[in-house]
Design a protein around this motif. Structure first.
Motif, PDB file in Angstrom:
ATOM      1  N   MET A  32       3.087 -27.440  23.890  1.00  0.00           N
ATOM      2  CA  MET A  32       2.619 -26.336  24.706  1.00  0.00           C
ATOM      3  C   MET A  32       1.128 -26.113  24.503  1.00  0.00           C
ATOM      4  SD  MET A  32       3.841 -22.931  22.608  1.00  0.00           S
ATOM      5  CE  MET A  32       2.665 -21.896  23.458  1.00  0.00           C
ATOM      6  N   LYS A  33       0.478 -25.510  25.492  1.00  0.00           N
ATOM      7  CA  LYS A  33      -0.914 -25.111  25.353  1.00  0.00           C
ATOM      8  C   LYS A  33      -0.955 -23.659  24.875  1.00  0.00           C
ATOM      9  CE  LYS A  33      -2.444 -28.048  29.196  1.00  0.00           C
ATOM     10  NZ  LYS A  33      -3.067 -28.073  30.532  1.00  0.00           N
ATOM     11  N   ALA A  34      -1.950 -23.347  24.068  1.00  0.00           N
ATOM     12  CA  ALA A  34      -2.100 -21.966  23.625  1.00  0.00           C
ATOM     13  C   ALA A  34      -2.416 -21.095  24.829  1.00  0.00           C
ATOM     14  CB  ALA A  34      -3.204 -21.865  22.589  1.00  0.00           C
ATOM     15  N   PRO A  35      -1.588 -20.089  25.128  1.00  0.00           N
ATOM     16  CA  PRO A  35      -1.853 -19.233  26.287  1.00  0.00           C
ATOM     17  C   PRO A  35      -3.185 -18.509  26.150  1.00  0.00           C
ATOM     18  CG  PRO A  35       0.381 -18.887  25.439  1.00  0.00           C
ATOM     19  CD  PRO A  35      -0.354 -19.711  24.415  1.00  0.00           C
ATOM     20  N   SER A  36      -3.867 -18.315  27.249  1.00  0.00           N
ATOM     21  CA  SER A  36      -5.172 -17.666  27.207  1.00  0.00           C
ATOM     22  C   SER A  36      -5.069 -16.224  26.710  1.00  0.00           C
ATOM     23  CB  SER A  36      -5.820 -17.698  28.601  1.00  0.00           C
ATOM     24  OG  SER A  36      -4.990 -17.049  29.560  1.00  0.00           O
ATOM     25  N   PHE A  37      -3.916 -15.573  26.955  1.00  0.00           N
ATOM     26  CA  PHE A  37      -3.802 -14.162  26.557  1.00  0.00           C
ATOM     27  C   PHE A  37      -3.676 -14.014  25.036  1.00  0.00           C
ATOM     28  CE2 PHE A  37       0.705 -15.310  27.252  1.00  0.00           C
ATOM     29  CZ  PHE A  37       1.300 -14.801  26.114  1.00  0.00           C
ATOM     30  N   TRP A  38      -3.456 -15.105  24.315  1.00  0.00           N
ATOM     31  CA  TRP A  38      -3.416 -15.034  22.856  1.00  0.00           C
ATOM     32  C   TRP A  38      -4.775 -14.667  22.272  1.00  0.00           C
ATOM     33  CZ3 TRP A  38      -0.145 -19.624  20.508  1.00  0.00           C
ATOM     34  CH2 TRP A  38       1.209 -19.371  20.731  1.00  0.00           C
ATOM     35  N   ALA A  39      -5.823 -14.878  23.034  1.00  0.00           N
ATOM     36  CA  ALA A  39      -7.168 -14.609  22.531  1.00  0.00           C
ATOM     37  C   ALA A  39      -7.655 -13.213  22.873  1.00  0.00           C
ATOM     38  CB  ALA A  39      -8.143 -15.644  23.087  1.00  0.00           C
ATOM     39  N   GLU A  40      -6.866 -12.445  23.606  1.00  0.00           N
ATOM     40  CA  GLU A  40      -7.340 -11.140  24.055  1.00  0.00           C
ATOM     41  C   GLU A  40      -6.179 -10.158  24.175  1.00  0.00           C
ATOM     42  OE1 GLU A  40      -7.212 -12.421  28.774  1.00  0.00           O
ATOM     43  OE2 GLU A  40      -9.085 -12.566  27.640  1.00  0.00           O
ATOM     44  N   GLU A  41      -6.519  -8.908  24.244  1.00  0.00           N
ATOM     45  CA  GLU A  41      -5.515  -7.859  24.436  1.00  0.00           C
ATOM     46  C   GLU A  41      -5.278  -7.685  25.922  1.00  0.00           C
ATOM     47  OE1 GLU A  41      -2.674  -6.124  23.508  1.00  0.00           O
ATOM     48  OE2 GLU A  41      -3.870  -6.104  21.680  1.00  0.00           O
ATOM     49  N   GLY A  42      -4.016  -7.539  26.306  1.00  0.00           N
ATOM     50  CA  GLY A  42      -3.707  -7.398  27.720  1.00  0.00           C
ATOM     51  C   GLY A  42      -2.247  -7.038  27.928  1.00  0.00           C
ATOM     52  N   ILE A  43      -1.857  -6.912  29.187  1.00  0.00           N
ATOM     53  CA  ILE A  43      -0.512  -6.466  29.513  1.00  0.00           C
ATOM     54  C   ILE A  43       0.550  -7.454  29.049  1.00  0.00           C
ATOM     55  CG2 ILE A  43      -0.680  -7.488  31.826  1.00  0.00           C
ATOM     56  CD1 ILE A  43       1.287  -4.305  30.777  1.00  0.00           C
ATOM     57  N   THR A  44       0.277  -8.761  29.170  1.00  0.00           N
ATOM     58  CA  THR A  44       1.262  -9.758  28.750  1.00  0.00           C
ATOM     59  C   THR A  44       1.508  -9.679  27.255  1.00  0.00           C
ATOM     60  OG1 THR A  44       0.536 -11.233  30.526  1.00  0.00           O
ATOM     61  CG2 THR A  44       1.863 -12.201  28.778  1.00  0.00           C
ATOM     62  N   ALA A  45       0.440  -9.562  26.487  1.00  0.00           N
ATOM     63  CA  ALA A  45       0.576  -9.459  25.034  1.00  0.00           C
ATOM     64  C   ALA A  45       1.362  -8.210  24.650  1.00  0.00           C
ATOM     65  CB  ALA A  45      -0.800  -9.455  24.374  1.00  0.00           C
ATOM     66  N   ARG A  46       1.094  -7.113  25.344  1.00  0.00           N
ATOM     67  CA  ARG A  46       1.802  -5.866  25.015  1.00  0.00           C
ATOM     68  C   ARG A  46       3.281  -5.967  25.361  1.00  0.00           C
ATOM     69  NH1 ARG A  46      -3.119  -3.612  26.911  1.00  0.00           N
ATOM     70  NH2 ARG A  46      -2.262  -3.232  28.993  1.00  0.00           N
ATOM     71  N   LEU A  47       3.585  -6.608  26.482  1.00  0.00           N
ATOM     72  CA  LEU A  47       4.987  -6.741  26.875  1.00  0.00           C
ATOM     73  C   LEU A  47       5.771  -7.615  25.903  1.00  0.00           C
ATOM     74  CD1 LEU A  47       4.636  -7.169  30.755  1.00  0.00           C
ATOM     75  CD2 LEU A  47       5.582  -5.202  29.532  1.00  0.00           C
ATOM     76  N   LEU A  48       5.101  -8.620  25.338  1.00  0.00           N
ATOM     77  CA  LEU A  48       5.770  -9.543  24.422  1.00  0.00           C
ATOM     78  C   LEU A  48       5.741  -9.068  22.974  1.00  0.00           C
ATOM     79  CD1 LEU A  48       4.515 -12.972  25.816  1.00  0.00           C
ATOM     80  CD2 LEU A  48       6.816 -12.022  26.008  1.00  0.00           C
ATOM     81  N   SER A  49       5.041  -7.986  22.727  1.00  0.00           N
ATOM     82  CA  SER A  49       4.869  -7.507  21.365  1.00  0.00           C
ATOM     83  C   SER A  49       6.184  -7.237  20.626  1.00  0.00           C
ATOM     84  CB  SER A  49       3.996  -6.250  21.357  1.00  0.00           C
ATOM     85  OG  SER A  49       3.714  -5.843  20.035  1.00  0.00           O
ATOM     86  N   PRO A  50       7.221  -6.643  21.272  1.00  0.00           N
ATOM     87  CA  PRO A  50       8.490  -6.433  20.555  1.00  0.00           C
ATOM     88  C   PRO A  50       9.091  -7.729  20.026  1.00  0.00           C
ATOM     89  CG  PRO A  50       8.431  -5.103  22.542  1.00  0.00           C
ATOM     90  CD  PRO A  50       7.243  -6.007  22.609  1.00  0.00           C
ATOM     91  N   ALA A  51       8.963  -8.812  20.802  1.00  0.00           N
ATOM     92  CA  ALA A  51       9.475 -10.094  20.334  1.00  0.00           C
ATOM     93  C   ALA A  51       8.664 -10.574  19.129  1.00  0.00           C
ATOM     94  CB  ALA A  51       9.412 -11.137  21.454  1.00  0.00           C
ATOM     95  N   GLY A  52       7.369 -10.289  19.139  1.00  0.00           N
ATOM     96  CA  GLY A  52       6.530 -10.645  18.008  1.00  0.00           C
ATOM     97  C   GLY A  52       6.913  -9.879  16.750  1.00  0.00           C
ATOM     98  N   VAL A  53       7.281  -8.609  16.920  1.00  0.00           N
ATOM     99  CA  VAL A  53       7.714  -7.803  15.779  1.00  0.00           C
ATOM    100  C   VAL A  53       8.960  -8.415  15.151  1.00  0.00           C
ATOM    101  CG1 VAL A  53       8.632  -5.568  15.079  1.00  0.00           C
ATOM    102  CG2 VAL A  53       6.673  -5.687  16.632  1.00  0.00           C
ATOM    103  N   LEU A  54       9.904  -8.835  15.975  1.00  0.00           N
ATOM    104  CA  LEU A  54      11.123  -9.477  15.463  1.00  0.00           C
ATOM    105  C   LEU A  54      10.793 -10.777  14.733  1.00  0.00           C
ATOM    106  CD1 LEU A  54      13.591  -8.960  18.465  1.00  0.00           C
ATOM    107  CD2 LEU A  54      13.575  -7.762  16.257  1.00  0.00           C
ATOM    108  N   PHE A  55       9.838 -11.530  15.275  1.00  0.00           N
ATOM    109  CA  PHE A  55       9.400 -12.767  14.641  1.00  0.00           C
ATOM    110  C   PHE A  55       8.859 -12.474  13.242  1.00  0.00           C
ATOM    111  CE2 PHE A  55       6.214 -16.067  13.789  1.00  0.00           C
ATOM    112  CZ  PHE A  55       6.923 -17.226  14.061  1.00  0.00           C
ATOM    113  N   GLY A  56       8.080 -11.399  13.130  1.00  0.00           N
ATOM    114  CA  GLY A  56       7.525 -11.022  11.841  1.00  0.00           C
ATOM    115  C   GLY A  56       8.581 -10.566  10.856  1.00  0.00           C
ATOM    116  N   VAL A  57       9.577  -9.832  11.348  1.00  0.00           N
ATOM    117  CA  VAL A  57      10.671  -9.370  10.483  1.00  0.00           C
ATOM    118  C   VAL A  57      11.427 -10.563   9.904  1.00  0.00           C
ATOM    119  CG1 VAL A  57      12.911  -8.200  10.476  1.00  0.00           C
ATOM    120  CG2 VAL A  57      10.948  -7.140  11.603  1.00  0.00           C
ATOM    121  N   PHE A  58      11.677 -11.565  10.745  1.00  0.00           N
ATOM    122  CA  PHE A  58      12.381 -12.762  10.284  1.00  0.00           C
ATOM    123  C   PHE A  58      11.571 -13.476   9.201  1.00  0.00           C
ATOM    124  CE2 PHE A  58      12.963 -17.408  10.696  1.00  0.00           C
ATOM    125  CZ  PHE A  58      14.295 -17.489  10.302  1.00  0.00           C
ATOM    126  N   GLY A  59      10.251 -13.576   9.400  1.00  0.00           N
ATOM    127  CA  GLY A  59       9.405 -14.239   8.417  1.00  0.00           C
ATOM    128  C   GLY A  59       9.418 -13.519   7.076  1.00  0.00           C
TER     129      GLY A  59
END
Length: 322
Positions: free
Chosen positions: A1-28
């Motif tokens: 995969m290519k690194a999505p452009s929104f990974w480098a900035e704050e935006g609506i996509t990052a905010r919408l995916l943030s809950p999934a990121g929290v779960l990823f962190g909990v698992f780690g």
């Protein structure tokens, strides 16, 4: 995969995916709390990063191994073999192994030192020790808690930093920055620190700095027209390096990280380069994923790490002892 452009900035996509990121962190964090790291019996140097791809960990691992060899240590690499099918433990043989079996990074590492592929890092470390390794250099594995590390180095791209500071998939982070830096013995910043990385590192964590520089073939590229292609974490770094070398970059193509090139793709690129009166060029990491029969149609730009203070690196490695 290519690194999505929104990974480098704050935006609506990052905010919408943030809950999934929290779960990823909990698992780690759960993995680390349950972990009981095993000692390899020989020193283990882990070169990793906190973001997904593109920080420069493999060149740093190669640099460290070279310095250790110069000090007389029998140094072996240990890698997961991302992109390959072999689970290991398996000692890489460049004569018969391929990127599809051991991954592209392992083939680059094996040029410098004996290299082991193992999903089970403890089993891989033991295999290396039994084969005569005096020190193990892990390329990646910082987030893997199974094997105890004697020196953990976190590599950070000074221009990119930690992206938008969100966890996968909302951002590039493999774990929270604070968690990762708490386990780091040192941080290596590559390139100019435009992202303010140093300011985010605790005072007690040593920082080493350096930059990626072109190999000897770079001096022959100035003024030449090139058509560049790359399937790495951040291909724009490669394209930028070509421009800094004085190349006339008449075109560039990006592919997904670890992309395995097909002959048909390469023929299309070669035709475009011919029409543009340009040289077709790629990275060393990409070149190993090009079929051997087709490598004659491309040129390769290698990179190494140039450290600002080599004595600081020697001090880190000397502290490992025999």
């Amino acid at each position: 995969m290519k690194a999505p452009s929104f990974w480098a900035e704050e935006g609506i996509t990052a905010r919408l995916l943030s809950p999934a990121g929290v779960l990823f962190g909990v698992f780690g964090r759960w993995r680390w709390r349950l972990a009981n790291p095993v000692k390899a019996g020989i020193p283990v140097v882990c070169v990793g990063n906190l973001v997904a791809g593109g920080a420069g960990k493999t060149p740093v691992a190669l640099s460290f191994a070279t310095l250790l060899q110069q000090k007389g240590y029998a140094t072996h690499f240990l890698s997961r073999g991302y992109g390959g099918t072999i689970r290991g433990p398996h000692r890489v043989d460049s004569r018969c192994d391929s990127p599809t079996t051991v991954g592209d990074e392992a083939l680059l590492l094996a040029v410098v030192s004996p290299t082991w592929i193992s999903i089970d890092r403890v089993a891989g470390a033991r295999a290396a020790a039994q084969a005569g390794a005096e020190i193990i250099v892990m390329d990646d594995g910082f987030q893997n808690p199974s094997l105890a590390k004697d020196l953990s180095v976190v590599v950070v791209d000074g221009n990119y930093g930690f992206g938008n500071h969100r966890l996968i998939p909302a951002g590039p982070l493999r774990e929270p920055v604070a968690d990762g830096l708490a386990r780091a013995d040192t941080v290596a910043i590559l390139g100019v620190d435009h992202a303010g990385v140093r300011e985010q590192i605790p005072d007690h964590v040593p920082v080493i700095t350096g930059k990626l520089v072109a190999g000897p073939e770079g001096s022959l590229l100035s003024g030449r027209r090139v058509l560049a292609f790359a399937g790495i974490g951040r291909p724009e770094k490669f394209f930028g390096m070509l421009a800094e070398l004085g190349c006339d970059v008449v075109g560039s193509h990006t592919f997904s990280d670890h992309h395995h090139y097909r002959k048909e793709e390469l023929l299309v690129l070669a035709d475009e380069a011919q029409n543009l009166d340009a040289t077709l060029i790629t990275t060393a990491k990409d070149a190993v994923r090009v079929p051997a029969a087709d490598r004659g149609m491309i040129e390769v730009l290698t990179v190494t790490v140039s450290w600002d203070d080599t004595s600081a690196i020697h001090s880190l490695l000397c502290a490992l002892g025999r």
